[in-house]
Design an enzyme around this catalytic site. Structure first.
Site, PDB file in Angstrom:
ATOM      1  N   GLY A 167      46.393  38.953  47.543  1.00  0.00           N
ATOM      2  CA  GLY A 167      46.146  38.286  46.655  1.00  0.00           C
ATOM      3  C   GLY A 167      46.044  37.760  44.692  1.00  0.00           C
ATOM      4  O   GLY A 167      47.459  38.381  45.142  1.00  0.00           O
ATOM      5  N   HIS A 168      45.220  36.940  44.392  1.00  0.00           N
ATOM      6  CA  HIS A 168      46.149  36.960  42.932  1.00  0.00           C
ATOM      7  C   HIS A 168      45.555  38.323  42.177  1.00  0.00           C
ATOM      8  O   HIS A 168      46.388  38.556  41.263  1.00  0.00           O
ATOM      9  CB  HIS A 168      44.452  36.744  42.327  1.00  0.00           C
ATOM     10  CG  HIS A 168      44.232  35.652  41.059  1.00  0.00           C
ATOM     11  ND1 HIS A 168      46.243  35.037  40.439  1.00  0.00           N
ATOM     12  CD2 HIS A 168      44.384  35.678  39.529  1.00  0.00           C
ATOM     13  CE1 HIS A 168      45.178  34.157  39.010  1.00  0.00           C
ATOM     14  NE2 HIS A 168      44.064  34.893  38.606  1.00  0.00           N
ATOM     15  N   PHE A 169      45.117  39.134  42.635  1.00  0.00           N
ATOM     16  CA  PHE A 169      45.333  40.238  41.588  1.00  0.00           C
ATOM     17  C   PHE A 169      46.100  41.476  42.420  1.00  0.00           C
ATOM     18  O   PHE A 169      45.693  42.342  43.056  1.00  0.00           O
ATOM     19  CB  PHE A 169      44.203  40.874  41.735  1.00  0.00           C
ATOM     20  CG  PHE A 169      43.133  40.564  40.172  1.00  0.00           C
ATOM     21  CD1 PHE A 169      43.446  40.740  39.282  1.00  0.00           C
ATOM     22  CD2 PHE A 169      42.027  39.314  40.322  1.00  0.00           C
ATOM     23  CE1 PHE A 169      42.430  40.007  37.863  1.00  0.00           C
ATOM     24  CE2 PHE A 169      41.679  38.581  39.623  1.00  0.00           C
ATOM     25  CZ  PHE A 169      41.951  39.053  38.153  1.00  0.00           C
TER      26      PHE A 169
END
Length: 291
Positions: free
Chosen positions: A267-269
């Protein structure tokens, strides 16, 4: 790793800096520009992994992490929490440290801050590492577009922003798209929420959210800068990011066809789950780029 402060126009900016005993004073410099809602703590594992070979510097923006939180102009203070102002502070930070060349790591908010620095000082940029840091309209999910469209005069607009500043909103950003939940340490969102819940911390984030449209307005300028300067570019991207989908990573290849693109099932991180895969890519890229 050293933990220091630097005064930038009256604002105490906290930063983490590795001490590269292996490479010494001539070590390549990597400037880590973090995203929302995190601070430099999100890079602690990355700094541990590469800090002996490179001079790695990770500042907290004003209003984030351990840096000062000047009273926002929107609340009667003198500090304008806008992306222009964050970039001005980071420009003063770079000058204060005497840096004249570095590889810039752009994550989330780090992209609009970093591209402003690059446009102002192209001579500083030895290369770019872009990790879920968007500069293209097709790199915005429907949810991101709706969020960016919020304006202060719209009913419930501020409430929608403040809903994202809660623990559930912060965990959502970390957990969405993650492939192996057991690899995701809870320390990240816990520490982020600790900072967000400190007195006076939420209004700066509201102001920045309302200003995010100023970044989209400058996408064309940054894309032109990429075409003109063709910086060495490494793209490492969590493809299941709920805000910045993989189309935003592919879009960079239009303007920097030589860029190296690596998509990861996370995901984002992305560093939280895929650090072991991403670290060798970063090290190889810096070694080639710096020479």
């Amino acid at each position: 790793m050293a933990h220091r402060y630097l005064d930038v126009d009256g604002v105490r900016v906290f930063y983490r800096e590795s001490i590269p005993t292996q490479a010494g004073a001539d070590a390549p410099v990597l400037l880590l520009l973090h995203g929302f809602p995190s601070a430099s703590h999100q890079f602690r594992r990355l700094i541990d992994a590469i800090g002996n070979s490179y001079r790695v510097i990770a500042p907290d923006y004003p209003g984030f992490g351990h840096s000062d939180v000047p009273l926002p102009a929107s609340a009667g203070g003198t500090f304008d929490y806008s992306f222009d102002r964050l970039a001005d502070t980071m420009e003063g930070f770079v000058k204060g440290l005497g840096l004249d060349r570095f590889v810039a790591y752009l994550f989330d908010f780090g992209a609009p801050v970093g591209f402003r620095l690059a446009a102002q000082h192209p001579e500083w940029i030895a290369g770019l590492i872009v990790q879920n840091g968007n500069a293209y309209k097709e790199g915005l999910s429907d949810g991101a577009r709706d969020f960016i469209a919020l304006r202060p005069d719209q009913p419930d607009a501020e409430r929608k922003i403040r809903d994202l500043l809660t623990l559930s909103g912060t965990r959502f950003q970390y957990e969405t798209g993650i492939g192996q939940p057991e690899l995701l340490a809870p320390d990240g969102w816990t520490l982020d929420q600790h900072f967000l819940d400190q007195p006076g911390r939420k209004q700066p984030q509201v102001d920045l959210a309302f200003d995010y449209h100023s970044n989209v307005a400058r996408y064309g300028e940054w894309q032109a800068w990429l075409r003109q300067h063709r910086p060495p570019t490494l793209i490492v991207w969590g493809k299941d990011d709920p805000f910045f989908p993989a189309s935003g990573a592919h879009a960079f290849l239009r303007d920097v066809p030589e860029a190296e693109l690596h998509l990861f099932e996370t995901g984002h991180f992305a560093l939280e789950e895929k650090l072991p895969e991403i670290v060798p890519l970063i090290g190889d890229f810096i070694d080639r780029t710096w020479r």
